[in-house]
Design a protein around this motif. Structure first.
Motif, PDB file in Angstrom:
ATOM      1  N   LYS A  98       4.132   4.176 -13.774  1.00  0.00           N
ATOM      2  CA  LYS A  98       2.872   3.666 -13.809  1.00  0.00           C
ATOM      3  C   LYS A  98       2.009   4.326 -12.751  1.00  0.00           C
ATOM      4  N   ARG A  99       2.525   4.455 -11.601  1.00  0.00           N
ATOM      5  CA  ARG A  99       1.785   5.050 -10.617  1.00  0.00           C
ATOM      6  C   ARG A  99       1.619   6.435 -10.064  1.00  0.00           C
ATOM      7  N   GLY A 100       2.689   7.179 -10.839  1.00  0.00           N
ATOM      8  CA  GLY A 100       2.873   8.709 -10.210  1.00  0.00           C
ATOM      9  C   GLY A 100       3.701   8.442  -9.096  1.00  0.00           C
ATOM     10  N   LYS A 101       3.617   9.758  -8.677  1.00  0.00           N
ATOM     11  CA  LYS A 101       4.508  10.156  -7.359  1.00  0.00           C
ATOM     12  C   LYS A 101       3.613  10.823  -6.164  1.00  0.00           C
ATOM     13  N   SER A 102       4.013  10.163  -5.027  1.00  0.00           N
ATOM     14  CA  SER A 102       3.468  10.952  -3.746  1.00  0.00           C
ATOM     15  C   SER A 102       4.259  10.395  -2.798  1.00  0.00           C
ATOM     16  N   ASP A 103       4.390  10.974  -1.711  1.00  0.00           N
ATOM     17  CA  ASP A 103       5.182  10.783  -0.445  1.00  0.00           C
ATOM     18  C   ASP A 103       4.775   9.246   0.111  1.00  0.00           C
ATOM     19  N   ASP A 104       3.412   9.020  -0.109  1.00  0.00           N
ATOM     20  CA  ASP A 104       2.789   7.743   0.288  1.00  0.00           C
ATOM     21  C   ASP A 104       3.380   6.636  -0.596  1.00  0.00           C
ATOM     22  N   PHE A 105       3.519   6.895  -1.722  1.00  0.00           N
ATOM     23  CA  PHE A 105       3.955   6.097  -2.986  1.00  0.00           C
ATOM     24  C   PHE A 105       5.486   5.593  -2.541  1.00  0.00           C
ATOM     25  N   ASP A 106       6.312   6.739  -2.484  1.00  0.00           N
ATOM     26  CA  ASP A 106       7.711   6.526  -2.034  1.00  0.00           C
ATOM     27  C   ASP A 106       7.810   5.820  -0.932  1.00  0.00           C
ATOM     28  N   ALA A 107       7.148   6.127   0.031  1.00  0.00           N
ATOM     29  CA  ALA A 107       7.390   5.373   1.419  1.00  0.00           C
ATOM     30  C   ALA A 107       7.093   3.810   1.246  1.00  0.00           C
ATOM     31  N   GLU A 108       6.129   3.619   0.557  1.00  0.00           N
ATOM     32  CA  GLU A 108       5.725   2.226   0.054  1.00  0.00           C
ATOM     33  C   GLU A 108       6.747   1.280  -0.787  1.00  0.00           C
ATOM     34  N   ALA A 109       7.307   2.276  -1.794  1.00  0.00           N
ATOM     35  CA  ALA A 109       8.279   1.756  -2.545  1.00  0.00           C
ATOM     36  C   ALA A 109       9.564   1.464  -1.733  1.00  0.00           C
ATOM     37  N   ALA A 110       9.790   2.161  -0.558  1.00  0.00           N
ATOM     38  CA  ALA A 110      11.014   2.078   0.217  1.00  0.00           C
ATOM     39  C   ALA A 110      10.716   0.710   0.751  1.00  0.00           C
ATOM     40  N   ALA A 111       9.549   0.631   1.300  1.00  0.00           N
ATOM     41  CA  ALA A 111       9.112  -0.577   1.913  1.00  0.00           C
ATOM     42  C   ALA A 111       9.206  -1.984   1.336  1.00  0.00           C
ATOM     43  N   HIS A 112       8.861  -1.767  -0.056  1.00  0.00           N
ATOM     44  CA  HIS A 112       9.129  -3.095  -1.009  1.00  0.00           C
ATOM     45  C   HIS A 112      10.326  -3.388  -1.038  1.00  0.00           C
ATOM     46  N   ALA A 113      11.229  -2.207  -1.481  1.00  0.00           N
ATOM     47  CA  ALA A 113      12.604  -2.379  -1.584  1.00  0.00           C
ATOM     48  C   ALA A 113      13.284  -2.992  -0.256  1.00  0.00           C
ATOM     49  N   ALA A 114      13.027  -2.622   0.791  1.00  0.00           N
ATOM     50  CA  ALA A 114      13.764  -3.215   1.828  1.00  0.00           C
ATOM     51  C   ALA A 114      13.072  -4.747   2.149  1.00  0.00           C
ATOM     52  N   PHE A 115      11.999  -4.997   1.750  1.00  0.00           N
ATOM     53  CA  PHE A 115      11.597  -6.433   1.830  1.00  0.00           C
ATOM     54  C   PHE A 115      12.286  -7.378   0.927  1.00  0.00           C
ATOM     55  N   ALA A 116      12.376  -6.832  -0.271  1.00  0.00           N
ATOM     56  CA  ALA A 116      13.153  -7.525  -1.332  1.00  0.00           C
ATOM     57  C   ALA A 116      14.782  -7.704  -1.329  1.00  0.00           C
ATOM     58  N   GLY A 117      15.278  -6.493  -0.533  1.00  0.00           N
ATOM     59  CA  GLY A 117      16.482  -6.335  -0.726  1.00  0.00           C
ATOM     60  C   GLY A 117      16.976  -5.864  -1.988  1.00  0.00           C
ATOM     61  N   LYS A 118      16.299  -5.129  -2.803  1.00  0.00           N
ATOM     62  CA  LYS A 118      16.890  -4.282  -4.041  1.00  0.00           C
ATOM     63  C   LYS A 118      16.858  -3.109  -3.829  1.00  0.00           C
ATOM     64  N   ARG A 119      17.603  -2.324  -4.463  1.00  0.00           N
ATOM     65  CA  ARG A 119      18.038  -0.904  -4.627  1.00  0.00           C
ATOM     66  C   ARG A 119      18.284  -0.497  -3.231  1.00  0.00           C
ATOM     67  N   THR A 120      18.997  -1.552  -2.198  1.00  0.00           N
ATOM     68  CA  THR A 120      19.220  -1.086  -0.979  1.00  0.00           C
ATOM     69  C   THR A 120      21.014  -0.980  -0.808  1.00  0.00           C
ATOM     70  N   VAL A 121      21.549  -0.501   0.299  1.00  0.00           N
ATOM     71  CA  VAL A 121      22.776  -0.667   0.759  1.00  0.00           C
ATOM     72  C   VAL A 121      22.763  -0.493   2.232  1.00  0.00           C
ATOM     73  N   THR A 122      23.862  -0.984   2.855  1.00  0.00           N
ATOM     74  CA  THR A 122      24.063  -0.797   4.257  1.00  0.00           C
ATOM     75  C   THR A 122      24.450   0.672   4.410  1.00  0.00           C
TER      76      THR A 122
END
Length: 358
Positions: A97-121
């Protein structure tokens, strides 16, 4: 927790690269705040952490590729007492939907860490297991290079002049290697075909012997590390140092991140996967997980199938019940994973208790 305290919390995300990391921050309500790039140096890590903390109380950080590009950042954040989650990958729907860029990937990583989704220890990567991993990775490439050198020797002999081929073709491997390494060809005669073959074969044989010695040196380093970390593991039937080292690497320096032996089995790719349909009730092989650990368990299972009577009787019984031999071996690997996890967990409990007592 009141709304004011929630807004003070922030969560970070980092898209890692070789020379530059891109960091993003979301607030306590998962709203994007900002993104920034930082060099992959100690000073860059310090600047990134200060930048993240400038937005509020840093709760956790999601980092991509903690085993490669993000390894240095992982160690820096853990030393600073920051909770780190490894983000396994960007959401595909969001990327389409949004495309790909380093900023988008970093933001997606922050959202994933916030929600605890797609994350492992992540693994801590700061102890003897990391040392073991580096040595074993080096040994693996040395083995591959030695095998290629041996193949090249064989291929070169096949096409060599008859006079050379007749001398060499009936020698055993090590006699052949040592004979070739001891040759003293005239290095100035490389324009002649036969002398060029002699020079090439001598070079390949010396390379093989150097790699052989390198592998032996690495084995001598890997063995005491495995003995220190899990002596009970290599004492078990059919578990050698190579398999034990790989299973320790898969568990990591912090095996507490694995909640149960079932999670360890899934990590090794030996947990049963449901494959039932209609009146058929069955499980299939798991093709996921750490394939190197799966290979180690497979080697152990095959060795036990050859020399352990209990394993032989178990496999025969499961095959008689209607399982294929491959499915029966999968069950054996699952039981071995349970045995290995218990040994690793107990050993790390002993190590932690000794450290606390000291």
């Amino acid at each position: 927790m009141d709304d004011q305290h929630i807004t003070d919390l922030v969560v970070g995300g980092v898209d890692t690269h070789k020379d530059l990391h891109v960091a993003a921050i979301v607030d306590g309500q998962d709203r994007f705040l900002a993104s920034e790039s930082f060099p992959t140096t100690r000073q860059g890590y310090r600047r990134m952490l200060s930048w993240m903390r400038s937005f509020g109380v840093l709760q956790r950080v999601g980092v991509e590729a903690t085993g490669t590009y993000g390894a240095g950042l992982l160690r820096h954040l853990q030393q600073a007492g920051i909770e780190v989650l490894e983000v396994t990958g960007p959401d595909r729907h969001d990327r389409r939907k949004r495309g790909k860029s380093d900023d988008f990937d970093a933001e997606a990583a922050a959202h994933a860490a916030f929600a605890g989704k797609r994350t492992v220890t992540p693994k801590t990567r700061d102890g003897m297991i990391e040392a073991l991993r580096v040595l074993k990775a080096c040994r693996k490439t040395a083995l591959q290079a030695r095998r290629i050198a041996l193949q090249m020797i064989g291929n070169t002999i096949v096409s060599a002049p008859d006079a050379l081929r007749d001398i060499l073709r009936k020698m055993t491997r090590m006699k052949l290697i040592r004979t070739l390494a001891a040759w003293r060809p005239d290095m100035t005669g490389y324009r002649e075909m036969e002398m060029a073959y002699r020079i090439a074969l001598k070079s390949l044989a010396r390379r093989y012997l150097e790699l052989h010695d390198e592998i032996a040196d690495l084995d001598a380093m890997i063995k005491p590390i495995v003995d220190d970390l899990a002596p009970d593991l290599v004492a078990q039937n059919s578990i050698g140092y190579g398999s034990a080292a790989q299973l320790l690497i898969t568990a990591g320096d912090n095996p507490g991140r694995l909640k149960s032996e079932a999670s360890f089995a899934a990590l090794c790719g030996v947990s049963p996967v449901p494959a039932s349909s209609g009146k058929t009730d069955r499980h299939r092989l798991n093709r996921g997980g750490d394939r190197a650990a799966n290979s180690a368990l497979h080697i152990i299972a095959i060795c036990r199938l050859r020399c352990d009577a209990r394993t032989q009787h178990y496999v025969a019984r499961r095959v008689a019940d209607g399982m294929s031999k491959l499915e029966a071996i999968r069950c054996v690997k699952r039981y071995i994973a349970r045995e290995v996890f218990a040994l690793i967990r107990n050993r790390y409990r002993e190590i932690n208790e000794a450290q606390i007592a000291a």
